[in-house]
Design an enzyme around this catalytic site. Structure first.
Site, PDB file in Angstrom:
ATOM      1  N   GLU A 190       0.836  -1.171   0.152  1.00 51.08           N
ATOM      2  CA  GLU A 190      -0.030   0.070   0.030  1.00 51.08           C
ATOM      3  C   GLU A 190       0.904   1.263   0.060  1.00 51.08           C
ATOM      4  O   GLU A 190       0.554   2.223   0.994  1.00 51.08           O
ATOM      5  CB  GLU A 190      -1.022   0.044   1.217  1.00 51.08           C
ATOM      6  N   GLU A 273      -5.893  -6.856  -2.494  1.00 51.01           N
ATOM      7  CA  GLU A 273      -6.770  -7.236  -1.040  1.00 51.01           C
ATOM      8  C   GLU A 273      -8.242  -6.756  -1.436  1.00 51.01           C
ATOM      9  O   GLU A 273      -8.256  -5.510  -1.730  1.00 51.01           O
ATOM     10  CB  GLU A 273      -6.216  -6.271  -0.173  1.00 51.01           C
TER      11      GLU A 273
HETATM   12  C1  IPT Z   1      -4.901  -2.222   4.116  1.00 57.87           C
HETATM   13  C2  IPT Z   1      -3.588  -2.641   4.257  1.00 57.87           C
HETATM   14  O1  IPT Z   1      -2.829  -3.020   3.380  1.00 57.87           O
HETATM   15  C3  IPT Z   1      -3.523  -4.085   5.236  1.00 57.87           C
HETATM   16  O2  IPT Z   1      -2.300  -4.280   5.754  1.00 57.87           O
HETATM   17  C4  IPT Z   1      -4.494  -3.873   6.176  1.00 57.87           C
HETATM   18  O3  IPT Z   1      -4.247  -2.913   7.108  1.00 57.87           O
HETATM   19  C5  IPT Z   1      -5.712  -3.600   5.616  1.00 57.87           C
HETATM   20  O4  IPT Z   1      -5.795  -2.314   5.151  1.00 57.87           O
HETATM   21  C6  IPT Z   1      -6.891  -3.435   6.720  1.00 57.87           C
HETATM   22  O5  IPT Z   1      -7.154  -4.400   7.341  1.00 57.87           O
HETATM   23  S1  IPT Z   1      -4.696  -0.445   3.529  1.00 57.87           S
HETATM   24  C7  IPT Z   1      -6.212  -0.081   3.058  1.00 57.87           C
HETATM   25  C8  IPT Z   1      -7.441  -0.114   3.881  1.00 57.87           C
HETATM   26  C9  IPT Z   1      -6.187   1.454   2.787  1.00 57.87           C
END
Ligand code: IPT
Length: 943
Positions: A190, A273
């Site tokens: 990210e 993700e």
């Molecule tokens: C995203 C992150 O990459 C991950 O590590 C984790 O923190 C997740 O969020 C939330 O659980 S960041 C994204 C929501 C901007």
């Protein structure tokens, strides 16, 4: 090293997504595989593959014996990939020291993934975010004044140390080298700095990975930031959490995004993700609510939407969240990282798991889906609904996603399609009078047309395809829909086939070379169609029935099982089909396998009975009922000798620093920040000495300011053993020194603080270096130097449990959780306790478990309190710190304890440290064991 090389060599035959069991023929030469990609999909050895992936974190399951359980549960739901963060801090207790043994054994983790037939997208950071302390940065980095996540050479030197260590492990588990399962490697996490600096940093990490022997594609989750130019990754990935992280109103939905607008030319559409659940804060609504917000219907609508928009690689964050055990949580979050994920923290299967399974099976069955282009929508006769269509340009296979125009709509709608197929135009599908396609609220249906169903031609179906499998010379296909809804399936044949309805109510019509079947989804109806290329057995199921349908693939072909709680593995051994899996309370099961095989289940031979469907029925053993023993015979011990004036603190560190690496400005000198003196986890004690005598006026009080992080912060203050007060949340106040508590000579003000975790460093501003502990201390009516401070927090980490397990309470420094006898005599206690004063009190009991062998029982610890109690409890099981509990704040009351930490066949020690910040009556509430689920399972000790 030798052992590893050999293991890689032997393992090679296992991987190619077969999900086959564990045995590998010896002396197979390691054949490297190729991982490539194009505009449509990833490919392995040139063969297109849909990456159906779930996020799991090894540092959130401190029980290596359970890692195969998670990977096998994933595989059984059609997942073929796991996306895995590796946490730098978890492996590095001190600068320059790295630990990959025991619960940190990543070779085992990656072997377990490979053995389960799971590919790995490796995400080693160096920064991972992940709601883990410091975003995965090591605790010792809190003392380094470096520019995190940047090309600062001082930072890169440290980050490269970690990359060297982790890359060495990842490199030997790459599929490209023949022996492993790592198919992609994510650079950073990210990271959105497209500046020269940001690009130089990314490029550095990429060059480092390549120099370290990483040969798989480099991928990102940086949205559109590094698509081209310096620092570009090979495949960009998107992070998308459409519902956000407030689980309080799970019925409130936001619309599904159209990921097609996030597609880059020459790369497959990859959601690195995509929301699989949500984290929950201290005092939050609880993970059941998060599981409601991101529920099976969310998966149904949003994940299929991604498919319809062209995604061929989807990762869900999280698929199994696990536990932020020890002090790994960030200040905002409590111990559980259940995340409302498909597999719960206690390793149970929720409704979303079954939806993921239906979709996952479909993806792997329908090869034409891996190369599609958006195509014209079919005309619908209901304006509330829309069709989003894709077509494979080579096979002509059509995919139609029928859903509400508004993905948040809850109305039940019916429609018909006007469909153009290779077999002609249909004005109204379904054709049967009085029937329709029903789309429930927050449901979508992915319909297929012009599809080769194992040699038979599927013209269309208004049921969804779950899977089709060539088994024993015939094709077995599972089509499904919601109970009570209409289904219509039309196939074309050169001449009229023989149709036998083996069970259920199915109408048939033969017209113009087409066979049309009409039915209502209800249990499982069976239709055998003979006369085509090979016999076709249709299993027409309703959605609930699909839960018990399992598929595993072996080198000798697929196996289907109807029944059982979970089918973990399938392996042919000559004429024997060896199955392993779990079962709960239903013994009935049916197996579709190569004809003439005998069947074993968890190594025991099962008698079989042949059926007219050319399957066999078997009877599976069911789980035995269990009762967990009550936790009694509690004992107690006081735990805060540090408050006493005469306590010997000669060995404590003297606070004498005048500068700091922290981003927090010290409010007074010397610097009192816990991290600056090497105390990074849990509680840290301070003892401020001052003298009161004829020559020197004693301070009349002291102004104190502390930083615990997050809403769950607190600190408590004593003067010469007398309690002065505690603060929670708003952490600054003056404490007056009542004259009657002052003594001649040395006086001591004792302060107990807690570090609820270090901030993540999402914006690369050094947030992990936000101070913890006391940040300001000013004597009142006395000069600043009237008080001298000594500090004591967590001592050197326990080698087995690592840097996050213990904080700095007296009993932790003395390791009472490992050996309660060290505390000397404990007093008998009953729970709920009724301790009068503020302070620290320890409780302990032992429990012997004798849970049934061959059964997987997931056990946890539950704390229940009468209302109005204010205290904090830290729970140790056999020395492992498995939970932080705050009465009155919650929401967590139940703490799953993984088998391995808990001994299901032996003695277990439960030790709880309680910090009561006020003088109200109370103390530890009622503590009991809870059973999260108990199923028969293959013995883990079996070879
Ligand atoms: C995203 C992150 O990459 C991950 O590590 C984790 O923190 C997740 O969020 C939330 O659980 S960041 C994204 C929501 C901007």
């Amino acid at each position: 090293m030798k052992r590893r090389a050999l293991a890689s060599l032997i393992a090679v035959s296992l991987l190619p997504a077969s999900g086959a069991g564990h045995a590998a023929p010896a002396a197979v030469s390691a054949r490297p595989h190729r991982v490539t990609f194009d505009d449509y999909s990833f490919m392995i050895d040139g063969k297109r593959v849909y990456l159906w992936s779930g996020e799991v974190h090894p540092y959130r399951l401190p029980s290596p014996e359970l890692w195969p359980d998670i990977f096998q549960k994933m595989k059984a739901a059609g997942f073929n990939t796991a996306s895995i963060y590796f946490s730098w801090g978890y492996h590095s207790p001190r600068e320059g020291e790295y630990d990959f043994t025991g619960v940190r054994d990543l070779d085992k983790l990656l072997d377990d993934a490979r053995d389960a037939g799971i590919y790995v997208i490796a995400r080693p950071g160096p920064y991972i975010n992940a709601e883990v302390d410091s975003g995965g940065f090591p605790l010792w980095l809190t003392n380094k004044p470096v520019k995190n996540r940047s090309p600062d050479p001082a930072y890169l030197r440290l980050a490269d140390e970690w990359m060297t260590q982790i890359d060495r492990i990842l490199a030997r588990h790459q599929i490209t080298d023949g022996g492993g399962s790592v198919i992609a490697y994510q650079i950073e996490n990210e990271y959105y700095k497209g500046t020269d600096d940001g690009r130089a940093y990314m490029q550095h990490l990429e060059d480092k990975a390549r120099a370290d022997g990483i040969t798989v594609p480099l991928v990102g989750n940086h949205d559109a930031t590094f698509v081209s130019g310096t620092g570009a990754v090979q495949v960009s990935g998107w992070d998308y959490y459409p519902q956000g992280f407030d689980c309080s109103h799970p019925e409130k939905w936001k619309p599904a995004p159209n990921m097609a607008s996030h597609k880059f030319a020459g790369e497959p559409l990859f959601t690195a993700e995509f929301q699989g659940g949500a984290f929950d804060p201290w005092g939050g609504p609880g993970y059941d609510k998060c599981a409601d917000l991101i529920n099976d219907r969310f998966a149904n609508v949003f994940y299929k939407e991604n498919i319809a928009r062209g995604a061929t690689a989807q990762n869900f964050y999280m698929l199994f969240g696990g536990t932020s055990w020890g002090w790994q949580a960030i200040p905002q979050n409590y111990t559980s990282y259940d995340y409302g994920a498909a597999i719960t923290e206690a390793r149970q299967l929720g409704p979303k798991y079954y939806e993921d399974k239906r979709i996952g099976y479909f993806l792997h069955s329908t090869a034409p889906l891996l190369k599609t282009k958006a195509s014209a929508a079919a005309r619908l006769d209901n304006p509330e609904l829309v069709d989003i269509a894709r077509t494979n340009p080579d096979t002509g296979t059509q995919f139609h996603l029928i859903r509400h125009g508004d993905t948040t709509a809850t109305s039940v709608e019916q429609t018909h399609l006007a469909l153009d197929t290779m077999e002609g135009h249909f004005d109204r599908v379904p054709q049967a009078p009085g029937t329709a396609i029903t789309v429930d609220g927050r449901e979508s249906r992915m319909l297929l047309a012009d599809y080769d169903l194992g040699g038979s031609r599927l013209v269309y179906s208004t049921s969804e395809l779950m899977t089709d499998a060539a088994i024993g010379g015939r094709e077995v296909a599972v089509l499904y829909g919601r109970p009570g809804t209409d289904g219509e399936t039309t196939l074309t044949f050169a001449s009229r086939p023989r149709v036998s309805v083996l069970s259920g109510k199915v109408a048939q019509q033969w017209k113009n070379g087409q066979l049309t079947l009409d039915y209502k989804h209800d249990g499982i109806a069976r239709v055998l169609i003979e006369g085509g290329a090979k016999p076709l057995l249709l299993l027409l199921a309703d959605t609930p029935a699909t839960r018990r349908i399992w598929r595993q693939d072996t080198p000798q072909g697929p196996v289907l099982m109807l029944g059982g709680h979970l089918l973990r593995t399938a392996r042919y051994d000559g004429n024997t089909l060896a199955l392993t899996g779990d079962n709960a309370d239903n013994p009935a099961a049916e197996i579709f396998a190569a004809s003439g095989t005998s069947i074993t289940w968890n190594s025991a031979t099962l008698p079989t009975v042949a059926t007219p469907s050319h399957s066999v029925t078997v009877t599976l053993p069911i789980a035995r009922a269990i009762t967990l023993p009550a936790l009694d015979h509690w004992q107690t011990h006081t735990g805060a000798p540090e408050i006493e004036r005469g306590f010997d603190d000669a060995g404590w560190t003297i606070a004498d620093k005048t500068t700091t690496a922290s981003i927090t400005e010290p409010g007074s000198l010397p610097v009192l920040f816990a991290d600056d003196y090497g105390f990074h986890t849990g509680n840290t004690w301070y003892r401020g000495h001052f003298t009161a005598d004829a020559h020197q006026a004693a301070p009349t009080g002291i102004y104190l300011k502390a930083r615990s992080g997050g809403p769950a912060g607190a600190f408590s203050v004593w003067l010469n053993g007398h309690f002065l007060g505690s603060l929670t949340g708003n952490e600054e106040r003056s404490f007056g020194f009542p004259a009657q508590y002052l003594a001649e000579g040395d006086n001591v003000v004792s302060v107990l603080t807690v570090d609820m975790g270090h901030e993540e460093d999402y914006n690369s501003t050094g947030e992990n270096r936000t101070a913890r502990g006391l940040i300001e201390a000013k004597p009142i009516d006395a000069p600043a130097n009237a008080v001298t401070w000594r500090i004591q927090g967590a001592t050197a980490p326990d080698a087995l449990r690592g840097p996050y397990n213990f904080g700095g309470l007296y009993g932790e420094r003395q390791r009472w959780p490992l050996d309660p006898g060290k505390a000397g005599a404990w007093q008998p206690a009953t729970l709920p306790a009724s301790d009068p004063g503020a302070g620290v009190t320890w409780y302990r009991t032992d429990v012997t478990l004798d849970l049934p062998r061959g059964q997987d029982t997931s056990v946890g610890i539950d704390i229940t309190d009468p209302p109005g109690r204010h205290y904090r409890a830290t729970i140790f099981v056999n020395g492992w710190q498995m939970g932080n509990y705050i009465a009155g704040m919650g929401p967590q009351h139940r703490f799953p304890i993984p088998t391995g930490v808990l001994d299901p066949k032996g003695h277990n020690s439960i030790v709880v440290a309680v910090w009561k910040p006020d003088a109200s009556a109370g103390g530890l509430g009622t503590v009991s064991l809870v059973d999260f689920g108990s199923v028969t399972t293959p013995s883990r000790s079996a070879p």
